[in-house]
Design a protein around this motif. Structure first.
Motif: not given
Length: 426
Positions: A8, A13-14
């Motif tokens: 991150t 992004s996740r």
């Protein structure tokens, strides 16, 4: 959680990370097979070094003419043994893969001879060397002609066309192992051996040369073991292991290498001159590391193929094919896709990550080219890098990664850029 937080912090992004992790999980079997090849090649390198009694004294620098540089001479014996060739020329004076190819060609061609390419047009930077595009000092200016046979629709060799093309003037057949700026499959050592055997049945004295760039240590054998009279490459690609700061190699028959050496230096001097300038240790150590570095780059290429194929982009090789070089092409169909991908690779670099690559008119190419390479060695494409010409079909060519973890980050960062630009959503 700590690992996710680190990604991150690097701008992943996740959603992108989760997608990448699922792809990685599916590749464990492929990765094991790559590690087995790397293990074999690592042992092969060690054996060649032991057989040639490599010692610390071989790392000493020579200057000036470089007479009696036994470290340089031993390195060349190691290369010859690795490639099962009679001789080798491994020098910092070979400034690039293109330069090494030019030396190999011009050293072994004479006015009135003809070059044959059985795989269509060669890589862009060889066009001016040969004279396909007019350039000062080209082989064409010295009376060397050129002919090519296009590949068949499936990317395989046109054996009938090759047979018709070979004539009394044909002196060298040059085979490009990797795809270059094309979306065709790369060639295996087996395929290269088959076309060489076919051509030599027609004309036994034909010299067969292989542009081996990006292919070294991908398989357990090399083109000289399949009948090639010469194999040529760059030390800032696979065999330099990320440590060689410059250089190229030519391996092959004694006669071919001797002629190339006279072209590199001068008639009467040949391989006896050429100082190593303190680079021998980097050359030896880079070669030692090369099998594992190549394995890491292969893992990155396979990961890239699987990521982008799942998103619907054409990729060559596809996600399941065997690999014969470290290059992965991804066709975006738009210049925006090529640019976003390269900018993502640059943003993942340890060096110059803050730089935004843009297309430019690079010498030797017929269209603007964008290149992403935050490398420790300028232009080193065994390090994480990507490039492509800004022209149809708008494909990008990804290669390198000294470590698998860096290659993974680079692909995730490229995907993040592509998605953020609205070009594709995961």
């Amino acid at each position: 959680m700590e690992l996710e937080n680190m990604y991150t912090s690097l701008g992943i992004s996740r959603q992108v990370l989760n997608f990448g992790n699922k792809v990685e999980e599916s590749l464990k079997g492929r990765f094991r097979a790559i590690d087995e090849t790397a293990e074999y090649n690592q042992l092969k390198v060690i054996k060649a070094m032991q057989d040639n009694r490599v010692c610390e004294a071989h790392f000493a620098a020579s200057t000036g003419y470089g007479y009696n540089d036994f470290g340089r001479d031993t390195l060349e014996k190691v290369y010859a043994d690795l490639f099962q060739a009679e001789s080798a020329l491994v020098r910092p004076q070979l400034m690039s893969g293109t330069h090494a190819l030019h030396v190999a060609l011009s050293g072994n061609l004479r006015p009135g001879d003809e070059i044959l390419s059985p795989n269509g047009k060669p890589y862009d930077t060889l066009e001016e060397v040969i004279g396909i595009r007019n350039s000062t000092g080209s082989l064409k200016e010295y009376g060397v002609s050129y002919r090519q046979v296009e590949l068949l629709a499936d990317g395989s060799f046109d054996f009938d066309g090759i047979e018709k093309a070979i004539n009394e003037k044909t002196k060298i057949m040059t085979i490009q192992r990797s795809k270059g700026y094309d979306t065709r499959p790369s060639f295996s050592v087996k395929q290269i051996g088959e076309v060489i055997a076919f051509a030599k049945k027609i004309k036994p004295e034909l010299i067969c040369m292989v542009d081996n760039c990006y292919g070294e240590f991908v398989e357990t054998t090399e083109p000289t073991q399949a009948g090639a009279d010469m194999a040529v490459g760059s030390l800032i690609k696979n065999p330099g292991g990320g440590l060689a700061p410059i250089g190229g190699y030519i391996v092959g028959t004694q006669a071919c290498i001797d002629r190339a050496a006279y072209r590199l230096s001068a008639p009467g001097l040949g391989r006896e001159v050429g100082a190593s300038l303190g680079l021998n240790q980097s050359f030896f150590q880079g070669l030692f590391l090369a099998p594992v570095v190549v394995a890491n780059a292969l893992k990155g290429a396979i990961f890239a193929a699987n990521v982008y194929e799942r998103l619907g982009f054409p990729v060559v090789p596809n996600s399941r094919e065997e690999r014969h070089d470290i290059i992965q092409s991804i066709t975006f169909g738009t210049k925006e896709g090529v640019i976003a991908f390269c900018q993502g690779i640059q943003a993942a670099a340890p060096v110059d990550s803050f730089v935004t690559p843009e297309p430019w008119d690079m010498p030797g190419y017929d269209a603007p080219v964008i290149m992403a390479a935050g490398a420790f060695v300028q232009g080193s494409s065994i390090e994480l890098s990507a490039d492509g010409p800004i022209k149809e079909p708008y494909a990008v060519y990804f290669q390198g990664g000294l470590t698998w973890y860096h290659a993974k980050l680079g692909i995730l960062k490229s995907l993040q850029k592509v998605c953020d630009a609205g070009i594709k959503r995961y």
